[in-house]
Design a protein around this motif. Structure first.
Motif, PDB file in Angstrom:
ATOM      1  N   ASP A  63     -12.666  16.903   5.444  1.00 31.09           N
ATOM      2  CA  ASP A  63     -12.936  16.221   4.148  1.00 31.09           C
ATOM      3  C   ASP A  63     -12.039  16.978   3.144  1.00 31.09           C
ATOM      4  N   GLY A  64     -11.354  15.873   2.324  1.00 27.87           N
ATOM      5  CA  GLY A  64     -10.604  16.469   1.421  1.00 27.87           C
ATOM      6  C   GLY A  64      -9.066  16.794   1.664  1.00 27.87           C
ATOM      7  N   ASP A  65      -8.816  17.089   2.893  1.00 27.23           N
ATOM      8  CA  ASP A  65      -7.425  17.689   3.173  1.00 27.23           C
ATOM      9  C   ASP A  65      -6.483  16.905   2.913  1.00 27.23           C
ATOM     10  N   PHE A  66      -5.258  17.254   2.292  1.00 26.55           N
ATOM     11  CA  PHE A  66      -4.105  16.286   2.204  1.00 26.55           C
ATOM     12  C   PHE A  66      -3.575  16.455   3.627  1.00 26.55           C
ATOM     13  N   HIS A  67      -2.790  15.040   4.026  1.00 24.33           N
ATOM     14  CA  HIS A  67      -2.303  15.273   5.558  1.00 24.33           C
ATOM     15  C   HIS A  67      -1.096  14.132   5.736  1.00 24.33           C
ATOM     16  N   ARG A  68      -0.102  14.260   6.133  1.00 24.31           N
ATOM     17  CA  ARG A  68       1.057  13.603   6.144  1.00 24.31           C
ATOM     18  C   ARG A  68       1.865  13.645   7.440  1.00 24.31           C
ATOM     19  N   VAL A  69       2.378  12.758   8.271  1.00 24.08           N
ATOM     20  CA  VAL A  69       3.233  12.722   9.278  1.00 24.08           C
ATOM     21  C   VAL A  69       4.572  12.621   9.003  1.00 24.08           C
ATOM     22  N   HIS A  70       5.472  13.636   9.716  1.00 25.88           N
ATOM     23  CA  HIS A  70       6.809  13.541   9.769  1.00 25.88           C
ATOM     24  C   HIS A  70       7.451  13.351  10.972  1.00 25.88           C
ATOM     25  N   ASN A  71       8.196  12.284  11.147  1.00 28.52           N
ATOM     26  CA  ASN A  71       8.972  11.910  12.468  1.00 28.52           C
ATOM     27  C   ASN A  71      10.254  12.574  12.327  1.00 28.52           C
ATOM     28  N   THR A  72      10.380  14.072  12.794  1.00 25.29           N
ATOM     29  CA  THR A  72      11.541  14.666  12.930  1.00 25.29           C
ATOM     30  C   THR A  72      12.394  14.459  14.334  1.00 25.29           C
ATOM     31  N   SER A  73      12.105  13.815  14.916  1.00 25.81           N
ATOM     32  CA  SER A  73      12.788  13.333  16.022  1.00 25.81           C
ATOM     33  C   SER A  73      13.595  12.015  15.980  1.00 25.81           C
ATOM     34  N   ASP A  74      14.247  11.712  17.299  1.00 19.95           N
ATOM     35  CA  ASP A  74      15.316  10.796  17.116  1.00 19.95           C
ATOM     36  C   ASP A  74      14.578   9.171  17.743  1.00 19.95           C
ATOM     37  N   GLN A  75      13.253   9.473  18.265  1.00 22.88           N
ATOM     38  CA  GLN A  75      12.506   8.411  18.694  1.00 22.88           C
ATOM     39  C   GLN A  75      11.261   8.113  17.819  1.00 22.88           C
ATOM     40  N   MET A  76      10.761   6.845  17.991  1.00 23.66           N
ATOM     41  CA  MET A  76       9.455   6.737  17.168  1.00 23.66           C
ATOM     42  C   MET A  76       8.339   6.963  17.556  1.00 23.66           C
ATOM     43  N   ILE A  77       7.581   7.542  16.579  1.00 24.32           N
ATOM     44  CA  ILE A  77       6.025   8.192  16.864  1.00 24.32           C
ATOM     45  C   ILE A  77       5.137   7.049  16.660  1.00 24.32           C
ATOM     46  N   GLU A  78       4.209   7.310  17.452  1.00 22.35           N
ATOM     47  CA  GLU A  78       3.023   5.966  17.498  1.00 22.35           C
ATOM     48  C   GLU A  78       1.734   7.080  17.405  1.00 22.35           C
ATOM     49  N   PHE A  79       0.909   6.869  16.437  1.00 21.95           N
ATOM     50  CA  PHE A  79      -0.382   7.454  16.242  1.00 21.95           C
ATOM     51  C   PHE A  79      -1.402   6.296  15.683  1.00 21.95           C
ATOM     52  N   VAL A  80      -2.747   7.005  16.290  1.00 18.75           N
ATOM     53  CA  VAL A  80      -3.832   6.143  15.942  1.00 18.75           C
ATOM     54  C   VAL A  80      -4.676   6.989  14.866  1.00 18.75           C
ATOM     55  N   CYS A  81      -5.293   6.279  13.784  1.00 17.73           N
ATOM     56  CA  CYS A  81      -6.209   7.068  12.951  1.00 17.73           C
ATOM     57  C   CYS A  81      -7.532   6.305  12.930  1.00 17.73           C
ATOM     58  N   VAL A  82      -8.537   7.388  13.175  1.00 19.95           N
ATOM     59  CA  VAL A  82      -9.972   6.783  13.110  1.00 19.95           C
ATOM     60  C   VAL A  82     -10.648   7.378  11.606  1.00 19.95           C
ATOM     61  N   PHE A  83     -11.125   6.329  11.221  1.00 17.88           N
ATOM     62  CA  PHE A  83     -11.809   6.797   9.794  1.00 17.88           C
ATOM     63  C   PHE A  83     -12.943   5.888   9.584  1.00 17.88           C
ATOM     64  N   ASP A  84     -13.926   6.559   8.495  1.00 15.59           N
ATOM     65  CA  ASP A  84     -14.840   5.488   7.981  1.00 15.59           C
ATOM     66  C   ASP A  84     -14.270   4.815   6.927  1.00 15.59           C
ATOM     67  N   GLY A  85     -14.625   3.408   7.128  1.00 19.66           N
ATOM     68  CA  GLY A  85     -14.194   2.304   6.428  1.00 19.66           C
ATOM     69  C   GLY A  85     -14.822   2.190   4.897  1.00 19.66           C
ATOM     70  N   VAL A  86     -15.582   3.217   4.441  1.00 23.31           N
ATOM     71  CA  VAL A  86     -16.095   3.095   3.164  1.00 23.31           C
ATOM     72  C   VAL A  86     -15.252   3.351   2.118  1.00 23.31           C
ATOM     73  N   ARG A  87     -14.117   4.216   2.493  1.00 29.29           N
ATOM     74  CA  ARG A  87     -12.935   4.782   1.685  1.00 29.29           C
ATOM     75  C   ARG A  87     -12.062   3.494   1.283  1.00 29.29           C
ATOM     76  N   SER A  88     -11.376   3.736   0.642  1.00 29.96           N
ATOM     77  CA  SER A  88     -10.002   2.869   0.180  1.00 29.96           C
ATOM     78  C   SER A  88      -8.809   3.936  -0.142  1.00 29.96           C
ATOM     79  N   HIS A  89      -7.676   3.547   0.424  1.00 31.19           N
ATOM     80  CA  HIS A  89      -6.306   4.397   0.055  1.00 31.19           C
ATOM     81  C   HIS A  89      -5.284   3.399   0.893  1.00 31.19           C
TER      82      HIS A  89
END
Length: 89
Positions: A63-89
Motif C-alpha cells: 500500500d502506497g509504495d511507488f513502483h516502476r518497471v524498467h526494461n534494461t534488456s534487448d527483448q520485450m518484457i511482458e507482465f501482468v498487474c493484479v489490483f483492486d479496481g476501486v482505484r484510478s491511475h
C-alpha cells in the motif's frame, strides 16, 4: 499493448514493455498490487530500491509504495498487474 480484464473488484492488466523503455511509475494509497512477470527480464523499482526481475517472478507492491518497471534488456518484457479496481491511475 495493454489488455485489461475486470471482475467485480479485481482487475488484471497485461503490459508489454519494449527494450530500453520504462513505465511512468506511480503509487496509490490504500491499495496493494501484484506484478507477475511472464516474459523477458529487466528491473523493478519500488520506492528507493531497484532490483532485477525476470519471467516467473512475482512482486508484491505494498500500500502506497511507488513502483516502476524498467526494461534494461534487448527483448520485450511482458507482465501482468493484479489490483483492486476501486482505484484510478
Amino acid at each position: 499493448m495493454l489488455e485489461e480484464k475486470q471482475l467485480k473488484k479485481l482487475i488484471t492488466s497485461t503490459t508489454e514493455l519494449n527494450p530500453s523503455f520504462s513505465t511512468s511509475g506511480h503509487s496509490h494509497s490504500g491499495q496493494e498490487e501484484v506484478y507477475i512477470f511472464r516474459q523477458g527480464q529487466g528491473e523493478m523499482e519500488v520506492n528507493d530500491k531497484r532490483f532485477k526481475v525476470k519471467a516467473g517472478d512475482i512482486i508484491f507492491i505494498e500500500d502506497g509504495d511507488f513502483h516502476r518497471v524498467h526494461n534494461t534488456s534487448d527483448q520485450m518484457i511482458e507482465f501482468v498487474c493484479v489490483f483492486d479496481g476501486v482505484r484510478s491511475h
